[in-house]
Design an enzyme around this catalytic site. Structure first.
Site, PDB file in Angstrom:
ATOM      1  N   HIS A 166     -46.132 -35.104 -11.223  1.00  0.00           N
ATOM      2  CA  HIS A 166     -46.396 -36.471 -11.662  1.00  0.00           C
ATOM      3  C   HIS A 166     -47.886 -36.668 -11.958  1.00  0.00           C
ATOM      4  O   HIS A 166     -48.515 -37.632 -11.506  1.00  0.00           O
ATOM      5  CB  HIS A 166     -45.887 -37.465 -10.608  1.00  0.00           C
TER       6      HIS A 166
HETATM    7  C1  LIG Z   1     -41.090 -30.230 -14.457  1.00  0.00           C
HETATM    8  C2  LIG Z   1     -41.215 -31.737 -14.501  1.00  0.00           C
HETATM    9  C3  LIG Z   1     -40.200 -32.522 -13.985  1.00  0.00           C
HETATM   10  C4  LIG Z   1     -40.316 -33.914 -13.999  1.00  0.00           C
HETATM   11  N1  LIG Z   1     -39.287 -34.674 -13.508  1.00  0.00           N
HETATM   12  C5  LIG Z   1     -39.367 -36.015 -13.568  1.00  0.00           C
HETATM   13  C6  LIG Z   1     -38.284 -36.826 -13.117  1.00  0.00           C
HETATM   14  O1  LIG Z   1     -37.248 -36.328 -12.670  1.00  0.00           O
HETATM   15  N2  LIG Z   1     -38.425 -38.183 -13.191  1.00  0.00           N
HETATM   16  C7  LIG Z   1     -39.554 -38.774 -13.665  1.00  0.00           C
HETATM   17  O2  LIG Z   1     -39.629 -40.011 -13.687  1.00  0.00           O
HETATM   18  N3  LIG Z   1     -40.590 -38.024 -14.094  1.00  0.00           N
HETATM   19  C8  LIG Z   1     -40.521 -36.668 -14.070  1.00  0.00           C
HETATM   20  N4  LIG Z   1     -41.568 -35.907 -14.514  1.00  0.00           N
HETATM   21  C9  LIG Z   1     -42.784 -36.606 -14.993  1.00  0.00           C
HETATM   22  C10 LIG Z   1     -42.626 -37.121 -16.412  1.00  0.00           C
HETATM   23  O3  LIG Z   1     -42.054 -36.112 -17.226  1.00  0.00           O
HETATM   24  C11 LIG Z   1     -44.014 -37.505 -16.952  1.00  0.00           C
HETATM   25  O4  LIG Z   1     -44.636 -38.437 -16.091  1.00  0.00           O
HETATM   26  C12 LIG Z   1     -43.920 -38.115 -18.340  1.00  0.00           C
HETATM   27  O5  LIG Z   1     -43.287 -37.239 -19.242  1.00  0.00           O
HETATM   28  C13 LIG Z   1     -45.314 -38.432 -18.828  1.00  0.00           C
HETATM   29  O6  LIG Z   1     -45.253 -38.853 -20.168  1.00  0.00           O
HETATM   30  P1  LIG Z   1     -46.481 -38.668 -21.121  1.00  0.00           P
HETATM   31  O7  LIG Z   1     -46.120 -39.334 -22.399  1.00  0.00           O
HETATM   32  O8  LIG Z   1     -47.714 -39.087 -20.415  1.00  0.00           O
HETATM   33  O9  LIG Z   1     -46.642 -37.097 -21.340  1.00  0.00           O
HETATM   34  P2  LIG Z   1     -45.614 -36.023 -21.918  1.00  0.00           P
HETATM   35  O10 LIG Z   1     -44.209 -36.439 -21.685  1.00  0.00           O
HETATM   36  O11 LIG Z   1     -46.085 -34.717 -21.398  1.00  0.00           O
HETATM   37  O12 LIG Z   1     -45.846 -36.101 -23.499  1.00  0.00           O
HETATM   38  C14 LIG Z   1     -46.985 -35.575 -24.111  1.00  0.00           C
HETATM   39  C15 LIG Z   1     -46.557 -34.888 -25.403  1.00  0.00           C
HETATM   40  O13 LIG Z   1     -47.710 -34.524 -26.147  1.00  0.00           O
HETATM   41  C16 LIG Z   1     -47.499 -33.250 -26.715  1.00  0.00           C
HETATM   42  N5  LIG Z   1     -48.811 -32.643 -26.990  1.00  0.00           N
HETATM   43  C17 LIG Z   1     -49.747 -32.250 -26.098  1.00  0.00           C
HETATM   44  N6  LIG Z   1     -50.820 -31.747 -26.737  1.00  0.00           N
HETATM   45  C18 LIG Z   1     -50.572 -31.831 -28.061  1.00  0.00           C
HETATM   46  C19 LIG Z   1     -51.295 -31.477 -29.229  1.00  0.00           C
HETATM   47  N7  LIG Z   1     -52.511 -30.923 -29.161  1.00  0.00           N
HETATM   48  N8  LIG Z   1     -50.719 -31.705 -30.423  1.00  0.00           N
HETATM   49  C20 LIG Z   1     -49.490 -32.262 -30.510  1.00  0.00           C
HETATM   50  N9  LIG Z   1     -48.753 -32.620 -29.431  1.00  0.00           N
HETATM   51  C21 LIG Z   1     -49.292 -32.405 -28.229  1.00  0.00           C
HETATM   52  C22 LIG Z   1     -46.701 -32.516 -25.663  1.00  0.00           C
HETATM   53  O14 LIG Z   1     -46.016 -31.429 -26.232  1.00  0.00           O
HETATM   54  C23 LIG Z   1     -45.767 -33.606 -25.162  1.00  0.00           C
HETATM   55  O15 LIG Z   1     -44.595 -33.662 -25.924  1.00  0.00           O
HETATM   56  C24 LIG Z   1     -41.479 -34.523 -14.524  1.00  0.00           C
HETATM   57  C25 LIG Z   1     -42.503 -33.730 -15.045  1.00  0.00           C
HETATM   58  C26 LIG Z   1     -42.366 -32.350 -15.048  1.00  0.00           C
HETATM   59  C27 LIG Z   1     -43.488 -31.516 -15.632  1.00  0.00           C
END
Ligand SMILES: Cc1cc2nc3c(=O)[nH]c(=O)nc-3n(C[C@H](O)[C@H](O)[C@H](O)COP(=O)(O)OP(=O)(O)OC[C@H]3O[C@@H](n4cnc5c(N)ncnc54)[C@H](O)[C@@H]3O)c2cc1C
Length: 283
Positions: free
Chosen positions: A223
Site C-alpha cells: 500500500h
Molecule cells: C500486489 C498488490 C496487491 C494489492 N492488493 C490490493 C487489494 O487487495 N486491495 C486494495 O485496496 N489495494 C491493493 N493494492 C494497492 C492498490 O493496487 C494501489 O493502492 C492502487 O493501485 C494505487 O493506484 P495508483 O493509481 O496510485 O497506482 P497504480 O495502480 O500503480 O497505477 C499507476 C499506473 O501508471 C503506469 N505507469 C507507471 N510509470 C509509467 C510510465 N513511465 N509511463 C506510462 N505508464 C506508467 C503503471 O503501469 C500503472 O498502470 C495492491 C497493490 C499491490 C502491488
C-alpha cells in the site's frame, strides 16, 4: 519502440503511482534540489517533499504448520476474516489489523529457514506450508523515503521504507504479534494448527529479541503511498495542493495514491479511485 516524441496539453495529469510519479517528477526537475543536482538533472522547482514521505502498511506473519488430515484447498479463498483493533495506549482508532490466511505459501525468507532446518517445502502458490495470521500496522509513525539513483528512467528508484523505526510502532507490533500467537494457539484453532514455524519461542522470549525479529521480517503491505503528499503551503514537504496541483508549477497535477498525506487505515485501491473522481470533479 524507442521513438521519442513530445506531447503537449493544457493540463497534464501524472498518475503513475506512488513509485513512478515522484520518479517522473524528479526526472523532470521537480524535487529535492540537492538530489537532482547530484544526478546532473536541471532543477525546475526545488521541492524537498517529492519522494520524502514514503508510507505503507508494514506487515509480518505468524506461521504454523497444520495437523495431518486438515485439507487445504488451493482454489478456496485464502483471506476472508480480519480483526481490526486499537493498540493498547494508542489514540489512533483501529490502528492495527490481524488477517487470517488459511493457505500460507513459502516466501524466500521462510524457504531459507526451512532449508536450514532441513524440513521439506515447495515455493509454489499451490503448495501450502501452513496457515498464518498477519499483523499489519495500519497507521505507522515511521516514515520512509524514495530517492532517485540515476537520471535514467529505466533505473528503479531506491525505496527505504524505514519500517518500525519508532518505539511506538515497535510496541504496537510486539503486541500485535503476541495477540496473533495467542489467538492462533487458542482452543479455537486447536483442530487445525500443529507447530509454529515463526516467530520461534526464542524470538518471543523478550521484547528485544522480538524487536529484532520484527525488523528482519516486516515487509510491504503493498500500500505504498504519500510520496507526493497533499498539504498546505505552510508544509514544506507538501507536493500538491487540495486540487492536486503541483506547487510552484502551472497546469500540472498529480492524481494517484502518492498524494495521500498518510497511508489510510484501509486497503488503498478504492480510496485512490475516489481521490481521482473527486479531483476530476474539481477541474
Ligand atoms: C500486489 C498488490 C496487491 C494489492 N492488493 C490490493 C487489494 O487487495 N486491495 C486494495 O485496496 N489495494 C491493493 N493494492 C494497492 C492498490 O493496487 C494501489 O493502492 C492502487 O493501485 C494505487 O493506484 P495508483 O493509481 O496510485 O497506482 P497504480 O495502480 O500503480 O497505477 C499507476 C499506473 O501508471 C503506469 N505507469 C507507471 N510509470 C509509467 C510510465 N513511465 N509511463 C506510462 N505508464 C506508467 C503503471 O503501469 C500503472 O498502470 C495492491 C497493490 C499491490 C502491488
Amino acid at each position: 519502440q524507442g521513438e521519442k516524441f513530445t506531447v503537449y496539453g493544457n493540463q497534464i495529469i501524472l498518475s503513475a503511482g506512488a513509485v513512478a510519479s515522484p520518479q517522473l517528477l524528479m526526472l523532470s526537475g521537480i524535487g529535492p534540489a540537492d538530489q537532482l543536482t547530484s544526478l546532473g538533472i536541471d532543477v525546475v522547482k526545488d521541492n524537498p517533499g517529492v519522494g520524502a514521505n514514503l508510507r505503507d502498511h508494514p506487515i509480518m506473519s505468524a506461521l504454523w504448520t497444520v495437523k495431518e488430515g486438515h485439507i487445504q484447498d488451493p482454489g478456496a479463498p485464502r483471506t476472508q476474516v480480519a480483526a481490526r483493533y486499537t493498540a493498547t495506549g494508542s489514540e489512533i482508532r483501529n490502528d492495527m489489523k490481524l488477517s487470517f490466511n488459511s493457505f500460507a505459501i513459502a516466501d524466500s525468507r521462510i524457504e531459507d529457514r526451512l532449508s536450514e532446518s532441513s524440513q521439506s517445502h515447495h515455493a509454489d502458490i499451490n503448495t501450502p506450508i501452513g496457515v498464518k495470521i498477519s499483523v499489519s500496522l495500519q497507521l505507522a509513525e515511521s516514515v520512509g523515503h524514495l530517492r532517485l539513483v540515476s537520471s535514467d528512467i529505466n533505473e528503479q528508484p531506491e525505496l527505504n521504507f524505514n519500517y518500525y523505526s519508532t518505539e511506538f510502532d515497535l510496541e504496537r507490533g510486539r503486541e500485535g504479534m503476541r495477540k496473533a500467537i495467542n489467538l492462533g494457539e487458542s482452543n479455537h484453532f486447536s483442530d487445525i494448527i500443529s507447530q509454529r514455524l515463526q516467530p520461534t519461542d526464542v524470538d518471543l522470549s523478550n521484547d528485544h529479541k522480538l524487536d529484532d525479529w520484527i525488523l528482519r521480517n516486516a515487509t510491504t503491505g503493498q500500500h505504498i503511498s504519500g510520496t507526493c503528499k497533499m498539504g498546505p503551503d505552510s508544509d514544506e514537504l507538501a507536493v500538491v495542493n487540495q486540487f492536486g496541483d503541483v506547487r510552484g508549477t502551472t497546469n500540472l497535477k498529480v492524481i494517484d495514491a502518492s498524494i495521500m498525506p498518510d497511508c489510510i487505515r484501509a486497503n488503498t485501491n478504492a480510496t485512490t479511485m475516489m481521490i481521482a473522481e473527486r479531483m476530476i470533479d474539481l477541474i
